[in-house]
Design an enzyme around this catalytic site. Structure first.
Site, PDB file in Angstrom:
ATOM      1  CE  LYS A 155      -8.818   2.744   7.510  1.00  0.00           C
ATOM      2  NZ  LYS A 155      -9.711   1.234   7.010  1.00  0.00           N
ATOM      3  NE  ARG A 192      -2.122  -2.991  -4.558  1.00  0.00           N
ATOM      4  CZ  ARG A 192      -2.082  -3.287  -3.042  1.00  0.00           C
ATOM      5  NH1 ARG A 192      -1.807  -2.411  -2.292  1.00  0.00           N
ATOM      6  NH2 ARG A 192      -1.970  -4.391  -2.534  1.00  0.00           N
ATOM      7  N   GLY A 208       0.840  -1.463   0.199  1.00  0.00           N
ATOM      8  CA  GLY A 208      -0.191  -0.033  -0.052  1.00  0.00           C
ATOM      9  C   GLY A 208       0.718   1.240  -0.249  1.00  0.00           C
ATOM     10  CG  ASP A 241      -5.218  -3.929  -1.658  1.00  0.00           C
ATOM     11  OD1 ASP A 241      -4.704  -3.374  -0.618  1.00  0.00           O
ATOM     12  OD2 ASP A 241      -5.360  -5.051  -1.971  1.00  0.00           O
ATOM     13  CB  THR A 259       0.160  -4.071   9.972  1.00  0.00           C
ATOM     14  OG1 THR A 259      -0.990  -5.040   9.497  1.00  0.00           O
ATOM     15  CG2 THR A 259       1.565  -4.248   8.526  1.00  0.00           C
ATOM     16  CG  LEU A 260       3.531   0.991  11.537  1.00  0.00           C
ATOM     17  CD1 LEU A 260       3.862   0.586  10.148  1.00  0.00           C
ATOM     18  CD2 LEU A 260       2.971   2.306  11.329  1.00  0.00           C
ATOM     19  CG  ASP A 277      -7.899  -0.206   9.925  1.00  0.00           C
ATOM     20  OD1 ASP A 277      -8.695   0.272  10.957  1.00  0.00           O
ATOM     21  OD2 ASP A 277      -8.300  -1.406   9.458  1.00  0.00           O
ATOM     22  CB  SER A 278      -6.195  -2.903  14.144  1.00  0.00           C
ATOM     23  OG  SER A 278      -4.879  -3.446  13.500  1.00  0.00           O
ATOM     24  N   GLY A 279      -3.511  -0.638  13.839  1.00  0.00           N
ATOM     25  CA  GLY A 279      -1.955  -0.728  14.526  1.00  0.00           C
ATOM     26  C   GLY A 279      -1.199  -2.038  14.559  1.00  0.00           C
TER      27      GLY A 279
HETATM   28  P1  IMP Z   1      -3.657  -2.491  10.663  1.00  0.00           P
HETATM   29  O1  IMP Z   1      -5.061  -2.651  11.237  1.00  0.00           O
HETATM   30  O2  IMP Z   1      -3.336  -1.116  11.180  1.00  0.00           O
HETATM   31  O3  IMP Z   1      -2.903  -3.601  11.075  1.00  0.00           O
HETATM   32  O4  IMP Z   1      -3.606  -2.588   9.130  1.00  0.00           O
HETATM   33  C1  IMP Z   1      -3.367  -3.562   8.356  1.00  0.00           C
HETATM   34  C2  IMP Z   1      -3.151  -3.336   6.918  1.00  0.00           C
HETATM   35  O5  IMP Z   1      -4.573  -3.438   6.391  1.00  0.00           O
HETATM   36  C3  IMP Z   1      -2.662  -1.869   6.417  1.00  0.00           C
HETATM   37  O6  IMP Z   1      -1.232  -2.006   6.362  1.00  0.00           O
HETATM   38  C4  IMP Z   1      -3.124  -1.629   5.246  1.00  0.00           C
HETATM   39  O7  IMP Z   1      -2.474  -2.349   4.040  1.00  0.00           O
HETATM   40  C5  IMP Z   1      -4.610  -2.326   5.190  1.00  0.00           C
HETATM   41  N1  IMP Z   1      -5.470  -1.372   5.412  1.00  0.00           N
HETATM   42  C6  IMP Z   1      -6.034  -1.214   6.622  1.00  0.00           C
HETATM   43  N2  IMP Z   1      -7.093  -0.206   6.072  1.00  0.00           N
HETATM   44  C7  IMP Z   1      -7.259  -0.124   4.867  1.00  0.00           C
HETATM   45  C8  IMP Z   1      -8.280   0.334   4.155  1.00  0.00           C
HETATM   46  O8  IMP Z   1      -9.087   1.281   4.436  1.00  0.00           O
HETATM   47  N3  IMP Z   1      -7.984   0.147   2.947  1.00  0.00           N
HETATM   48  C9  IMP Z   1      -7.096  -0.710   2.372  1.00  0.00           C
HETATM   49  N4  IMP Z   1      -6.250  -1.401   2.983  1.00  0.00           N
HETATM   50  C10 IMP Z   1      -6.304  -1.053   4.344  1.00  0.00           C
HETATM   51 MG    MG Z   2      -4.404  -4.572   0.925  1.00  0.00          MG
END
Ligand code: IMP
Ligand code: MG
Length: 189
Positions: free
Chosen positions: A138, A172, A51, A166, A114-115, A110-112
């Site tokens: 978010k 994308r 992304g 995506d 991944t990072l 998003d949830s945090g």
């Molecule tokens: P996380 O919940 O912060 O771990 O987000 C996980 C991954 O999901 C991010 O790195 C994005 O690649 C993907 N992601 C989260 N929210 C979105 C969205 O709204 N659109 C597309 N990809 C998303």
């Molecule tokens: Mg994705």
């Protein structure tokens, strides 16, 4: 699924952040990063695929200091909520981060989950400093202990596509960020 809303064309998705607004935001982030890393030491940007690709390309071209780029790919299983697994692809173990100033870059927080997984994997490799930067954050509660050092802008807690983001690897390439309603996501997972 059939019908007009299934897999709509890019033009049919509601725009959430215009391309011009994104460009201004990337410029402001670049200025803030450039001001903080003005020591002349090279910066190592570690970006989280896929992304991040368009954000990465736009940001680095606005950064004046010497820098290097490395890439990791994160894949989450079962969604992105607490308890799900995030797997890192790419050779994090081979990255020599000792003494390096590292900036971890992602497009959306998003949830945090991944990072935080990527950050923890980099932190144990002995960087001189480790900061995080996301373009979009978010507007939601996060169960993971991650507060990015740089945030471009806060966006509503909805699923978005474009500017690198995506749904099932689609959309994308949009120059703006669009909201992808739930019924448009059906059949793309
Ligand atoms: P996380 O919940 O912060 O771990 O987000 C996980 C991954 O999901 C991010 O790195 C994005 O690649 C993907 N992601 C989260 N929210 C979105 C969205 O709204 N659109 C597309 N990809 C998303
Ligand atoms: Mg994705």
């Amino acid at each position: 699924m059939s019908g007009a809303r299934a897999n709509p064309e890019p033009a049919g998705l509601p725009v959430l952040v215009e391309a011009e607004q994104i460009a201004r935001c990337v410029g402001e982030l670049a200025a803030a990063i450039a001001a903080d890393y003005d020591t002349g030491e090279p910066l190592l940007i570690v970006a989280v695929l896929k992304g991040v690709v368009i954000f990465l390309a736009d940001l680095v071209r606005r950064l004046p200091m010497p820098l290097e780029i490395d890439l990791v790919q994160a894949r989450s299983y079962g969604g992105t909520e607490r308890g799900d697994r995030v797997e890192l692809l790419g050779d994090v173990a081979a990255m020599d981060l000792a003494g390096r100033h590292v900036l971890l870059l992602d497009c959306v927080l998003d949830s945090g989950h991944t990072l935080s997984v990527v950050r923890d994997a980099l932190a144990v490799r002995g960087p001189a400093s480790l900061k995080t930067c996301v373009l979009f954050s978010k507007d939601r509660a996060r169960e993971y202990d991650l507060v990015p050092d740089y945030v471009g802008m806060t966006i509503p807690d909805v699923f978005v596509v474009g500017y690198g983001l995506d749904c099932a690897d689609r959309w994308r390439h949009l120059p703006h960020v669009a909201w992808l309603p739930a019924d448009a996501q059906e059949g793309t997972a």
